[in-house]
Design an enzyme around this catalytic site. Structure first.
Site, PDB file in Angstrom:
ATOM      1  N   ARG A  40       0.827  -1.203   0.000  1.00 18.49           N
ATOM      2  CA  ARG A  40       0.000   0.000   0.000  1.00 18.49           C
ATOM      3  C   ARG A  40       0.856   1.244   0.000  1.00 18.49           C
ATOM      4  O   ARG A  40       0.649   2.160  -0.779  1.00 18.49           O
ATOM      5  CB  ARG A  40      -0.898  -0.014   1.238  1.00 18.49           C
ATOM      6  CG  ARG A  40      -1.549   1.314   1.544  1.00 18.49           C
ATOM      7  CD  ARG A  40      -2.574   1.193   2.635  1.00 18.49           C
ATOM      8  NE  ARG A  40      -3.482   0.106   2.335  1.00 18.49           N
ATOM      9  CZ  ARG A  40      -4.096  -0.618   3.264  1.00 18.49           C
ATOM     10  NH1 ARG A  40      -3.901  -0.365   4.540  1.00 18.49           N
ATOM     11  NH2 ARG A  40      -4.907  -1.591   2.912  1.00 18.49           N
ATOM     12  N   TYR A  41       1.815   1.277   0.894  1.00 18.52           N
ATOM     13  CA  TYR A  41       2.723   2.423   0.965  1.00 18.52           C
ATOM     14  C   TYR A  41       3.834   2.214  -0.064  1.00 18.52           C
ATOM     15  O   TYR A  41       4.128   1.085  -0.442  1.00 18.52           O
ATOM     16  CB  TYR A  41       3.337   2.501   2.351  1.00 18.52           C
ATOM     17  CG  TYR A  41       2.372   2.809   3.474  1.00 18.52           C
ATOM     18  CD1 TYR A  41       1.858   4.086   3.641  1.00 18.52           C
ATOM     19  CD2 TYR A  41       2.008   1.816   4.388  1.00 18.52           C
ATOM     20  CE1 TYR A  41       0.997   4.365   4.691  1.00 18.52           C
ATOM     21  CE2 TYR A  41       1.159   2.100   5.441  1.00 18.52           C
ATOM     22  CZ  TYR A  41       0.660   3.376   5.597  1.00 18.52           C
ATOM     23  OH  TYR A  41      -0.180   3.652   6.631  1.00 18.52           O
ATOM     24  N   ARG A  96       7.091  -0.133   1.459  1.00 18.56           N
ATOM     25  CA  ARG A  96       7.022  -1.279   2.378  1.00 18.56           C
ATOM     26  C   ARG A  96       5.805  -2.147   2.126  1.00 18.56           C
ATOM     27  O   ARG A  96       4.776  -1.684   1.641  1.00 18.56           O
ATOM     28  CB  ARG A  96       7.049  -0.820   3.829  1.00 18.56           C
ATOM     29  CG  ARG A  96       5.998   0.214   4.207  1.00 18.56           C
ATOM     30  CD  ARG A  96       6.544   1.049   5.366  1.00 18.56           C
ATOM     31  NE  ARG A  96       5.587   1.980   5.935  1.00 18.56           N
ATOM     32  CZ  ARG A  96       5.310   3.184   5.424  1.00 18.56           C
ATOM     33  NH1 ARG A  96       5.831   3.565   4.270  1.00 18.56           N
ATOM     34  NH2 ARG A  96       4.475   3.994   6.038  1.00 18.56           N
ATOM     35  N   CYS A 122      -1.880 -18.599  15.283  1.00 24.91           N
ATOM     36  CA  CYS A 122      -1.430 -17.787  16.409  1.00 24.91           C
ATOM     37  C   CYS A 122      -1.469 -18.636  17.663  1.00 24.91           C
ATOM     38  O   CYS A 122      -2.180 -19.636  17.728  1.00 24.91           O
ATOM     39  CB  CYS A 122      -2.330 -16.569  16.601  1.00 24.91           C
ATOM     40  SG  CYS A 122      -2.424 -15.544  15.121  1.00 24.91           S
ATOM     41  N   CYS A 136      -6.891 -13.830  19.363  1.00 25.65           N
ATOM     42  CA  CYS A 136      -7.371 -12.643  20.062  1.00 25.65           C
ATOM     43  C   CYS A 136      -8.750 -12.286  19.512  1.00 25.65           C
ATOM     44  O   CYS A 136      -8.926 -12.203  18.296  1.00 25.65           O
ATOM     45  CB  CYS A 136      -6.437 -11.469  19.822  1.00 25.65           C
ATOM     46  SG  CYS A 136      -4.716 -11.879  20.145  1.00 25.65           S
ATOM     47  N   CYS A 146      -8.919  -9.352  16.993  1.00 31.75           N
ATOM     48  CA  CYS A 146      -7.999  -9.374  15.849  1.00 31.75           C
ATOM     49  C   CYS A 146      -8.576  -8.663  14.630  1.00 31.75           C
ATOM     50  O   CYS A 146      -9.689  -8.936  14.204  1.00 31.75           O
ATOM     51  CB  CYS A 146      -7.671 -10.817  15.465  1.00 31.75           C
ATOM     52  SG  CYS A 146      -6.498 -10.908  14.114  1.00 31.75           S
ATOM     53  N   ARG A 173      -7.533  -9.097  11.719  1.00 33.97           N
ATOM     54  CA  ARG A 173      -7.510 -10.053  10.600  1.00 33.97           C
ATOM     55  C   ARG A 173      -8.297 -11.302  10.935  1.00 33.97           C
ATOM     56  O   ARG A 173      -7.964 -12.394  10.502  1.00 33.97           O
ATOM     57  CB  ARG A 173      -6.076 -10.406  10.238  1.00 33.97           C
ATOM     58  CG  ARG A 173      -5.576  -9.564   9.103  1.00 33.97           C
ATOM     59  CD  ARG A 173      -4.176  -9.882   8.661  1.00 33.97           C
ATOM     60  NE  ARG A 173      -3.527  -8.602   8.457  1.00 33.97           N
ATOM     61  CZ  ARG A 173      -2.372  -8.249   8.981  1.00 33.97           C
ATOM     62  NH1 ARG A 173      -1.667  -9.104   9.694  1.00 33.97           N
ATOM     63  NH2 ARG A 173      -1.891  -7.047   8.769  1.00 33.97           N
ATOM     64  N   ASP A 202      -9.880  -0.837  14.638  1.00 31.45           N
ATOM     65  CA  ASP A 202     -10.437  -0.676  13.291  1.00 31.45           C
ATOM     66  C   ASP A 202     -11.885  -1.163  13.269  1.00 31.45           C
ATOM     67  O   ASP A 202     -12.286  -1.984  14.086  1.00 31.45           O
ATOM     68  CB  ASP A 202      -9.611  -1.493  12.286  1.00 31.45           C
ATOM     69  CG  ASP A 202      -8.178  -0.982  12.175  1.00 31.45           C
ATOM     70  OD1 ASP A 202      -7.996   0.244  12.138  1.00 31.45           O
ATOM     71  OD2 ASP A 202      -7.259  -1.822  12.132  1.00 31.45           O
ATOM     72  N   ASP A 218      -6.375   3.940  11.297  1.00 33.74           N
ATOM     73  CA  ASP A 218      -6.047   3.413   9.974  1.00 33.74           C
ATOM     74  C   ASP A 218      -7.249   3.732   9.082  1.00 33.74           C
ATOM     75  O   ASP A 218      -8.370   3.301   9.360  1.00 33.74           O
ATOM     76  CB  ASP A 218      -5.802   1.899  10.080  1.00 33.74           C
ATOM     77  CG  ASP A 218      -4.793   1.411   9.040  1.00 33.74           C
ATOM     78  OD1 ASP A 218      -4.614   2.100   8.021  1.00 33.74           O
ATOM     79  OD2 ASP A 218      -4.205   0.342   9.260  1.00 33.74           O
ATOM     80  N   LYS A 269      -2.277   4.860   7.810  1.00 37.83           N
ATOM     81  CA  LYS A 269      -2.393   5.262   9.212  1.00 37.83           C
ATOM     82  C   LYS A 269      -2.079   6.742   9.371  1.00 37.83           C
ATOM     83  O   LYS A 269      -1.130   7.233   8.779  1.00 37.83           O
ATOM     84  CB  LYS A 269      -1.409   4.464  10.057  1.00 37.83           C
ATOM     85  CG  LYS A 269      -1.692   2.970  10.088  1.00 37.83           C
ATOM     86  CD  LYS A 269      -0.698   2.281  10.984  1.00 37.83           C
ATOM     87  CE  LYS A 269      -0.530   0.801  10.735  1.00 37.83           C
ATOM     88  NZ  LYS A 269      -0.642   0.264   9.411  1.00 37.83           N
TER      89      LYS A 269
HETATM   90  C1  LIG Z   1       0.556  -0.469   9.096  1.00 41.58           C
HETATM   91  C2  LIG Z   1       0.922  -0.882   7.770  1.00 41.58           C
HETATM   92  C3  LIG Z   1       2.267  -0.832   7.337  1.00 41.58           C
HETATM   93  C4  LIG Z   1       3.376  -0.343   8.229  1.00 41.58           C
HETATM   94  O1  LIG Z   1       3.223   1.016   8.493  1.00 41.58           O
HETATM   95  P1  LIG Z   1       4.277   1.775   9.402  1.00 41.58           P
HETATM   96  O2  LIG Z   1       3.574   3.058   9.735  1.00 41.58           O
HETATM   97  O3  LIG Z   1       5.513   1.960   8.593  1.00 41.58           O
HETATM   98  O4  LIG Z   1       4.558   0.925  10.597  1.00 41.58           O
HETATM   99  C5  LIG Z   1       2.547  -1.212   6.056  1.00 41.58           C
HETATM  100  N1  LIG Z   1       1.588  -1.647   5.213  1.00 41.58           N
HETATM  101  C6  LIG Z   1       0.294  -1.698   5.594  1.00 41.58           C
HETATM  102  C7  LIG Z   1      -0.722  -2.167   4.632  1.00 41.58           C
HETATM  103  C8  LIG Z   1      -0.081  -1.330   6.891  1.00 41.58           C
HETATM  104  O5  LIG Z   1      -1.367  -1.420   7.274  1.00 41.58           O
HETATM  105  S1  SF4 Z   2      -4.057 -10.018  16.956  1.00 41.32           S
HETATM  106 FE1  SF4 Z   2      -4.707 -11.531  15.411  1.00 41.32          FE
HETATM  107  S2  SF4 Z   2      -2.857 -12.009  14.269  1.00 41.32           S
HETATM  108 FE2  SF4 Z   2      -2.200 -11.042  16.180  1.00 41.32          FE
HETATM  109  S3  SF4 Z   2      -1.842 -12.746  17.620  1.00 41.32           S
HETATM  110 FE3  SF4 Z   2      -3.940 -12.050  17.933  1.00 41.32          FE
HETATM  111  S4  SF4 Z   2      -5.182 -13.371  16.602  1.00 41.32           S
HETATM  112 FE4  SF4 Z   2      -3.061 -13.542  15.902  1.00 41.32          FE
END
Ligand SMILES: *Cc1c(COP(=O)(O)O)cnc(C)c1O
Ligand code: SF4
Length: 344
Positions: free
Chosen positions: A89-90, A93, A102, A106, A109, A111, A270, A307, A314
Site C-alpha cells: 500500500r505504501y 514497504r 497464532c 485474540c 484481531c 484479521r 479498526d 487506519d 495510518k
Molecule cells: C501499518 C501498515 C504498514 C506499516 O506502516 P508503518 O507506519 O511503517 O509501521 C505497512 N503496510 C500496511 C498495509 C499497513 O497497514
Molecule cells: S491479533 Fe490476530 S494475528 Fe495477532 S496474535 Fe492475535 S489473533 Fe493472531
C-alpha cells in the site's frame, strides 16, 4: 514442556472452560464456529478474573456476531494485494503474511477473517510467490513479516525466509510482528534468538495490550529478544474494558520501557466485523494519550493512530494543544493543563 507441547494442549472448545466464572459455554462455542478459539495453557493460567482484561481478549463473546454493519476488511488489505498474503500500500514497504496460526486467537484481531481459518492458509507456495514479488519490486525497502504469528513457524522456516530476504539488495530492513512474547513467551528460545541475531537489519514489534501480560516469563522472552540486537517495539490496540484508561495504559507503557521495548503505536480499533464491542470513542483514545505525554518519559509515549478505511493508511491523532494563534504568538495548553504563550 516445550512450546509445541504447550500449544497442543490449547483449549479450542468451550466445554473445557465449563465452570469458569464469566464464561457462557454455549455462547462461546457458537461464536467459535465462526471465529476460532485457541487459548493456550499459559494464557489460561493468567486469566484470573471473570470478565477481566485477559479473559475478554481470549474467550469468544456473543457480541462478535452482532455488529453486522461492519466489514471484514475495511482497510482493503485484499484490494492492495498483488499476490496472496502480501499487501503493498505504501510506496516503500509491504506486509507479508507468513503464517495464519497464532498462539492465542485474540477476539479483537483485525484479521479475524483469516487467522486460524482454512481460507487464510499460508503455504510454501504463497510464501514463495510473496518472496518473488519482493525480489522483483525494487521499491520495497521494508518487509513486515506478519500473520497470524510469524514466530509460530519453525526456526528453520523463519531462518529460510530471513535468509532469502537478506539476499535482496533493495530490502534494507525486515520487521517481525509477533504477539508471541505476550501469548506464549516460552516460544522465545535461546535457539530462536541465536538464529535471529544473525540478521543485522531486523526489527521486532511485539503486541502487548495490558500490564498483566508482562509476566516474569514475558520479561525473560524480551530479555532474550533484546540480546539479538533487534530493536524492540510494541503495537497496542486500544480496547474497551481492557486498556481504555490513562492509568492502565501508563502502567503498560512503563513496564514495556522497563524491559527496553519502545512503544510504537496505539491503534484505535479498526471497524472490523466481529470486533465492534472493543471499539472506544476517539475522545477516549485522545484522553489516554493525554494521560501519557509529559507525565511519563517521552520514550513511553507511542503515536495514537487511526487506519483510514479504503486503504488510506495510518495517521496519528494528537490531543488539541493549540488554543489560539496570531501573527506574534501561539496560545498553547501544556501537559499540566495550564495555558502558555509561545512567541513566534
Ligand atoms: C501499518 C501498515 C504498514 C506499516 O506502516 P508503518 O507506519 O511503517 O509501521 C505497512 N503496510 C500496511 C498495509 C499497513 O497497514
Ligand atoms: S491479533 Fe490476530 S494475528 Fe495477532 S496474535 Fe492475535 S489473533 Fe493472531
Amino acid at each position: 514442556m516445550n512450546w509445541k507441547e504447550i500449544l497442543k494442549k490449547s483449549v479450542v472448545s468451550a466445554e473445557e472452560l465449563e465452570g469458569m466464572p464469566g464464561v457462557d459455554v454455549d455462547e462461546a462455542n457458537r461464536v467459535a464456529e465462526v471465529y476460532p478459539m485457541r487459548i493456550n495453557p499459559y494464557w489460561l493460567s493468567l486469566m484470573k478474573t471473570a470478565g477481566g482484561p485477559l479473559q475478554r481478549q481470549a474467550v469468544p463473546s456473543a457480541a462478535e456476531l452482532m455488529d453486522s454493519p461492519l466489514l471484514e476488511d475495511p482497510l482493503c488489505e485484499e484490494k492492495d494485494s498483488p499476490v496472496f498474503g502480501l499487501t503493498h500500500r505504501y510506496p516503500d514497504r509491504v506486509i507479508f503474511l507468513v503464517s495464519n496460526q497464532c498462539a492465542l486467537y485474540c477476539r479483537h484481531c483485525m484479521r479475524k477473517r483469516k487467522v486460524g481459518k482454512h481460507l487464510g492458509t499460508v503455504t510454501d507456495a504463497t510464501i514463495e510467490a510473496g518472496l518473488t514479488y519482493i525480489e522483483q519490486t525494487p521499491a520495497v525497502r521494508d518487509v513486515i513479516l506478519t500473520g497470524g504469528d510469524p514466530l509460530l513457524l519453525d526456526d528453520e522456516k523463519i531462518d529460510a525466509i530471513l535468509a532469502r530476504l537478506s539476499e535482496i539488495p533493495h530490502v534494507e530492513m525486515i520487521r517481525i510482528h509477533s504477539r508471541i512474547p505476550a501469548t506464549l513467551p516460552m516460544r522465545v528460545t535461546e535457539e530462536l534468538c541465536a538464529m535471529l541475531s544473525q540478521y543485522e537489519n531486523l526489527w521486532i514489534n511485539t503486541h502487548f495490550n495490558h500490564p498483566d501480560e508482562i509476566t516474569p516469563e514475558a520479561e525473560k522472552a524480551l530479555r532474550l529478544l533484546n540480546r539479538t540486537g533487534a530493536p524492540l517495539g510494541c503495537q497496542t490496540v486500544l480496547l474497551k474494558g481492557v486498556n481504555d484508561t490513562p492509568a492502565v495504559m501508563a502502567e503498560l507503557m512503563r513496564k514495556l520501557t522497563k524491559n527496553r521495548v519502545r512503544p510504537y503505536y496505539i491503534h484505535h480499533g479498526d471497524a472490523v466485523k466481529g470486533t465492534g464491542h472493543f471499539r472506544t470513542t476517539i475522545e477516549t483514545g485522545l484522553a489516554v494519550v493525554k494521560g501519557l505525554r509529559g507525565h511519563l518519559s517521552g520514550l513511553c509515549v507511542p503515536a495514537y493512530v487511526i487506519d483510514l478505511p479504503g486503504g488510506g493508511g495510518k495517521i496519528p491523532l494528537l490531543p488539541e494543544s493549540i488554543l489560539a494563534r496570531d501573527e506574534e504568538k501561539l496560545t498553547v495548553r501544556g501537559y499540566d493543563g495550564k495555558t502558555y504563550t509561545y512567541p513566534l
